[in-house]
Motif scaffolding. Structure first.
Motif, short mmCIF file in Angstrom:
data_model
loop_
_atom_site.label_atom_id
_atom_site.label_comp_id
_atom_site.label_asym_id
_atom_site.label_seq_id
_atom_site.Cartn_x
_atom_site.Cartn_y
_atom_site.Cartn_z
N THR A 54 3.19 -12.70 5.67
CA THR A 54 2.43 -11.46 5.51
C THR A 54 2.16 -11.22 4.03
O THR A 54 2.87 -11.72 3.16
CB THR A 54 3.19 -10.25 6.08
N ASN A 55 1.13 -10.42 3.77
CA ASN A 55 0.79 -10.11 2.38
C ASN A 55 1.29 -8.73 1.96
O ASN A 55 1.14 -8.34 0.82
CB ASN A 55 -0.71 -10.25 2.12
N GLY A 56 1.86 -7.98 2.88
CA GLY A 56 2.44 -6.69 2.54
C GLY A 56 1.42 -5.58 2.34
O GLY A 56 1.77 -4.48 1.95
N ILE A 57 0.15 -5.85 2.61
CA ILE A 57 -0.89 -4.84 2.42
C ILE A 57 -1.10 -4.12 3.75
O ILE A 57 -1.36 -4.74 4.77
CB ILE A 57 -2.20 -5.48 1.94
N ASP A 58 -0.99 -2.79 3.72
CA ASP A 58 -1.20 -1.96 4.91
C ASP A 58 -2.60 -1.37 4.81
O ASP A 58 -2.85 -0.48 4.00
CB ASP A 58 -0.14 -0.86 4.97
N SER A 59 -3.50 -1.85 5.64
CA SER A 59 -4.90 -1.42 5.54
C SER A 59 -5.25 -0.33 6.55
O SER A 59 -6.40 0.01 6.71
CB SER A 59 -5.82 -2.62 5.75
N ARG A 60 -4.24 0.23 7.19
CA ARG A 60 -4.50 1.31 8.15
C ARG A 60 -4.82 2.61 7.41
O ARG A 60 -4.40 2.81 6.27
CB ARG A 60 -3.29 1.53 9.05
N PHE A 61 -5.54 3.50 8.09
CA PHE A 61 -5.83 4.80 7.51
C PHE A 61 -4.55 5.61 7.41
O PHE A 61 -3.72 5.62 8.32
CB PHE A 61 -6.84 5.57 8.37
N LYS A 62 -4.37 6.28 6.27
CA LYS A 62 -3.21 7.14 6.07
C LYS A 62 -3.55 8.54 6.58
O LYS A 62 -4.72 8.93 6.65
CB LYS A 62 -2.86 7.24 4.57
N LYS A 63 -2.54 9.31 6.91
CA LYS A 63 -2.74 10.67 7.41
C LYS A 63 -3.50 11.48 6.37
O LYS A 63 -3.14 11.52 5.20
CB LYS A 63 -1.41 11.32 7.71
N GLY A 64 -4.58 12.11 6.79
CA GLY A 64 -5.39 12.92 5.89
C GLY A 64 -6.51 12.17 5.21
O GLY A 64 -7.39 12.76 4.60
N GLN A 65 -6.53 10.85 5.33
CA GLN A 65 -7.58 10.03 4.70
C GLN A 65 -8.84 10.16 5.52
O GLN A 65 -8.83 10.12 6.75
CB GLN A 65 -7.14 8.57 4.63
N VAL A 66 -9.99 10.33 4.86
CA VAL A 66 -11.26 10.47 5.56
C VAL A 66 -11.86 9.09 5.76
O VAL A 66 -11.99 8.32 4.80
CB VAL A 66 -12.22 11.34 4.72
N PRO A 67 -12.23 8.74 7.00
CA PRO A 67 -12.81 7.42 7.27
C PRO A 67 -14.21 7.29 6.69
O PRO A 67 -14.88 8.23 6.42
CB PRO A 67 -12.84 7.33 8.79
#
Length: 67
Positions: A54-67
């Motif tokens: 794994t590369n350790g990068i979390d590409s999911r949207f964080k809470k409160g982040q606007v898509p």
């Protein structure tokens, strides 16, 4: 279609050591430059998945982040 590539232990070690904190595209570019190959993004992604790298990068949207 890309030609099949048999990964050596040295190539897998390079990916394992280099991957953390880098995108798969960056890993692909560095790998191709170091080993003088022309592997695709998918080939790098697949070998990472097969070897549980794994590369350790979390590409999911964080809470409160606007898509």
């Amino acid at each position: 279609m890309a030609k099949q590539h048999k990964f050596t232990d040295a190539e897998i070690k390079f990916i394992r050591d280099y991957a953390y904190g880098h995108t798969r595209e960056n890993i692909r570019q560095a790998f191709n430059e170091k080993f003088n190959t022309e592997l695709t993004y998918t080939q790098i992604a697949n070998v990472m998945k097969r070897h549980n790298i794994t590369n350790g990068i979390d590409s999911r949207f964080k809470k409160g982040q606007v898509p």
